[in-house]
Design an enzyme around this catalytic site. Structure first.
Site, PDB file in Angstrom:
ATOM      1  N   HIS A 238       0.871  -1.226  -0.150  1.00 28.19           N
ATOM      2  CA  HIS A 238       0.081  -0.099   0.159  1.00 28.19           C
ATOM      3  C   HIS A 238       1.057   1.145  -0.050  1.00 28.19           C
ATOM      4  CE1 HIS A 238      -3.345   2.764   1.036  1.00 28.19           C
ATOM      5  NE2 HIS A 238      -4.094   1.791   0.752  1.00 28.19           N
TER       6      HIS A 238
ATOM      7  N   ASP B 236      -7.724  -5.247  -0.046  1.00 31.10           N
ATOM      8  CA  ASP B 236      -8.315  -6.254  -1.248  1.00 31.10           C
ATOM      9  C   ASP B 236      -8.092  -7.853  -0.771  1.00 31.10           C
ATOM     10  OD1 ASP B 236      -9.454  -4.409  -2.728  1.00 31.10           O
ATOM     11  OD2 ASP B 236      -7.340  -3.819  -3.351  1.00 31.10           O
TER      12      ASP B 236
HETATM   13  N1  ACO Z   1       4.069  -7.871  -4.034  1.00 24.57           N
HETATM   14  C1  ACO Z   1       5.412  -7.759  -4.212  1.00 24.57           C
HETATM   15  N2  ACO Z   1       6.288  -6.842  -3.926  1.00 24.57           N
HETATM   16  C2  ACO Z   1       5.394  -5.426  -3.720  1.00 24.57           C
HETATM   17  C3  ACO Z   1       4.160  -5.436  -3.563  1.00 24.57           C
HETATM   18  C4  ACO Z   1       3.193  -6.682  -4.015  1.00 24.57           C
HETATM   19  N3  ACO Z   1       1.995  -6.577  -3.713  1.00 24.57           N
HETATM   20  N4  ACO Z   1       3.745  -3.967  -3.395  1.00 24.57           N
HETATM   21  C5  ACO Z   1       5.110  -3.606  -3.268  1.00 24.57           C
HETATM   22  N5  ACO Z   1       5.976  -4.293  -3.621  1.00 24.57           N
HETATM   23  C6  ACO Z   1       7.369  -4.064  -3.632  1.00 24.57           C
HETATM   24  C7  ACO Z   1       7.868  -3.428  -4.940  1.00 24.57           C
HETATM   25  O1  ACO Z   1       8.413  -4.609  -5.772  1.00 24.57           O
HETATM   26  C8  ACO Z   1       9.180  -2.485  -4.195  1.00 24.57           C
HETATM   27  O2  ACO Z   1      10.276  -3.298  -4.070  1.00 24.57           O
HETATM   28  P1  ACO Z   1      11.703  -2.613  -4.619  1.00 24.57           P
HETATM   29  O3  ACO Z   1      11.908  -1.620  -3.515  1.00 24.57           O
HETATM   30  O4  ACO Z   1      12.431  -3.721  -3.946  1.00 24.57           O
HETATM   31  O5  ACO Z   1      11.535  -2.431  -6.051  1.00 24.57           O
HETATM   32  C9  ACO Z   1       8.482  -2.041  -3.010  1.00 24.57           C
HETATM   33  O6  ACO Z   1       7.598  -2.871  -2.555  1.00 24.57           O
HETATM   34  C10 ACO Z   1       7.833  -0.432  -3.157  1.00 24.57           C
HETATM   35  O7  ACO Z   1       6.638  -0.814  -4.273  1.00 24.57           O
HETATM   36  P2  ACO Z   1       5.960   0.467  -5.036  1.00 24.57           P
HETATM   37  O8  ACO Z   1       5.098  -0.444  -6.003  1.00 24.57           O
HETATM   38  O9  ACO Z   1       6.952   1.383  -5.539  1.00 24.57           O
HETATM   39  O10 ACO Z   1       5.244   0.980  -3.918  1.00 24.57           O
HETATM   40  P3  ACO Z   1       3.873   1.838  -4.290  1.00 24.57           P
HETATM   41  O11 ACO Z   1       3.505   2.668  -3.113  1.00 24.57           O
HETATM   42  O12 ACO Z   1       4.017   2.578  -5.560  1.00 24.57           O
HETATM   43  O13 ACO Z   1       2.782   0.731  -4.448  1.00 24.57           O
HETATM   44  C11 ACO Z   1       0.810  -0.254  -4.677  1.00 24.57           C
HETATM   45  C12 ACO Z   1       1.547   0.766  -3.832  1.00 24.57           C
HETATM   46  C13 ACO Z   1       0.515   0.060  -6.148  1.00 24.57           C
HETATM   47  C14 ACO Z   1      -0.601  -0.661  -3.991  1.00 24.57           C
HETATM   48  C15 ACO Z   1       1.710  -1.785  -4.757  1.00 24.57           C
HETATM   49  O14 ACO Z   1       1.754  -2.207  -3.326  1.00 24.57           O
HETATM   50  C16 ACO Z   1       1.011  -2.753  -5.494  1.00 24.57           C
HETATM   51  O15 ACO Z   1       1.146  -2.841  -6.744  1.00 24.57           O
HETATM   52  N6  ACO Z   1       0.217  -3.806  -4.794  1.00 24.57           N
HETATM   53  C17 ACO Z   1      -0.646  -4.990  -5.709  1.00 24.57           C
HETATM   54  C18 ACO Z   1      -1.609  -4.279  -6.098  1.00 24.57           C
HETATM   55  C19 ACO Z   1      -2.727  -4.162  -5.066  1.00 24.57           C
HETATM   56  O16 ACO Z   1      -2.925  -4.879  -4.000  1.00 24.57           O
HETATM   57  N7  ACO Z   1      -3.286  -3.028  -5.028  1.00 24.57           N
HETATM   58  C20 ACO Z   1      -4.401  -2.566  -3.961  1.00 24.57           C
HETATM   59  C21 ACO Z   1      -4.065  -1.373  -2.959  1.00 24.57           C
HETATM   60  S1  ACO Z   1      -5.367  -1.082  -1.953  1.00 24.57           S
HETATM   61  C22 ACO Z   1      -6.436  -0.370  -2.792  1.00 24.57           C
HETATM   62  O17 ACO Z   1      -6.147   0.607  -3.950  1.00 24.57           O
HETATM   63  C23 ACO Z   1      -7.616  -0.374  -2.493  1.00 24.57           C
END
Ligand code: ACO
Length: 376
Positions: free
Chosen positions: A259, A313
């Protein structure tokens, strides 16, 4: 020169009195009340009143608010006719986005932006949304519409219109808790979209339509369907470990984890986890819950140190499945609930509006001479 934050991370772009999040501590409050207390003691209708009025209703006020919503459950005849013409294989999120937009065409005061009138419009959209989804689902199954029952609350009436049978009290309570937990969440992407649109003094139908478009993305509300697809892809509880490690090795995201704001356990996920376990037990779906639980364990060993935990989710997928909802209605369920939050933000924005118009950092060339077509 103003600073640039990719994805507007850490940027404060609005003020709100509705929800408060402490992402480090895993706290979510609506108007100061911890989300757990609302999940336990409140109802969806009361929670929407709370968000729109920034206080809990008195008994008579809640009865009045609920009665107003119930009186608006039925869709205009034109929208019902429109549903009958929709392609049966349409995606329900496209349907919701289209029908909320269409509802605006039957509004007698389409351009009114005074707050009392906008509150009436919000009530109408909120009350009509369940029938939009339920009627479309009936249409695609070739079944007749089941008319709303004004004796039923929001969650009960939706399940009744969807399935044509009175749902059990346990299913109604489970869905109602899901609706409460999903109603508002700070300046998330879809809420921001709604506020940006209404800040032009456009109309609430346009604002909610834009928000639905935002919510359907897999990085936002679309993730609950992604979770269910993942759970279906994993054949057994034992297979979950390899599945997660393979995905992480490929740098793929695991849906329902991570998140932008929470770097601790999402408090909505803790409630949904308990709910999902109970429902899975009651409905013979423990294998699904156990798969989810194993994924969480593997993720906690692999990436919890990075602040990646289950989000709202993750366990909502198991919960919706146990309630008997088809996979492609999971994200639309989020819509039914979040209309409460989006509308509250629209009202807040209109109450103290300033047009959203950020700057962009131009990275292209300057002073380039125009090249005539035959010289390119
Ligand atoms: N699975 C594995 N690794 C993850 C995940 C995940 N779900 N989420 C984040 N990470 C990792 C990234 O790979 C990254 O790692 P790194 O620093 O080694 O490259 C680090 O954590 C940061 O991730 P970002 O994507 O830059 O973080 P951001 O704040 O942009 O992402 C997001 C938030 C988009 C929700 C992300 O966690 C994601 O894509 N999750 C999966 C989709 C999801 O569940 N979305 C629902 C969110 S809740 C809602 O909107 C209702």
């Amino acid at each position: 020169m103003a600073s640039y934050s990719k994805g507007l991370e850490g940027v404060i772009a609005a003020e709100t009195k509705m929800s408060y999040i402490d992402g480090e501590k895993g706290v979510l409050e609506y108007v100061g009340i911890p989300i757990g207390q609302l999940a336990e003691f409140s109802t969806f209708e009361e929670t929407v009143f709370l968000l729109w009025n920034t206080r809990l209703p008195r008994k008579g006020e809640l009865a009045d608010f609920s009665a107003k919503i119930r009186a608006l459950y039925e869709l205009p005849a034109e929208i019902q006719a429109m549903i009958g013409q929709l392609p049966k294989d349409a995606q329900p999120m496209h349907v919701m986005r289209t029908l909320v937009s269409a509802l605006g065409m039957y509004d007698a005061k389409p351009n009114a932006t005074d707050v009392p009138t906008v509150r009436e419009k919000a009530l109408k959209i909120l009350a009509c949304a369940p029938a939009m989804l339920a009627y479309f689902h009936r249409h695609r199954q070739g079944k007749p519409f089941v008319k709303p029952d004004a004796n039923m609350g929001f969650a009960e009436n939706f399940l009744y219109m969807l399935n044509g049978a009175k749902p059990t009290a346990a299913m109604v309570k489970a869905l109602d808790v899901c609706l409460v937990l999903h109603t508002d969440h700070g300046l998330n992407n879809s809420t921001f979209s709604a506020r940006v649109v209404i800040s032009t003094m456009s109309d609430i139908y346009s604002a909610i339509t834009a928000a639905i478009g935002s919510l359907r993305g897999p990085l936002h509300g679309g993730a609950n369907e992604g979770v269910m697809i993942m759970l279906n892809e994993i054949p057994t509880v034992e297979a979950a470990e390899k599945y997660v490690h393979d995905k992480l090795a490929k740098k793929d995201k695991i849906m329902g984890f991570g998140h932008r704001v929470y770097k601790a356990y999402d408090p909505r996920a803790s409630h949904l986890k308990v709910l999902a376990k109970q429902l899975a037990h009651d409905t013979g779906n423990m294998a699904l819950y156990e798969k989810s639980s194993r994924i969480e364990k593997v993720m906690s060993e692999a990436v919890a140190a990075k602040g990646i935990y289950p989000n709202v989710d993750f366990y909502s997928a198991t919960t919706y499945h146990c309630i008997g909802l088809p996979l492609d209605l999971f994200t639309p369920m989020f819509v039914l609930s979040r209309i409460g939050g989006w509308s509250g933000h629209v009202i807040e924005q209109l109450s103290d509006n300033r047009l959203f118009r950020p700057d962009v950092d131009y990275k292209g060339p300057h002073g380039v001479a125009y090249t005539p077509m035959d010289q390119r």
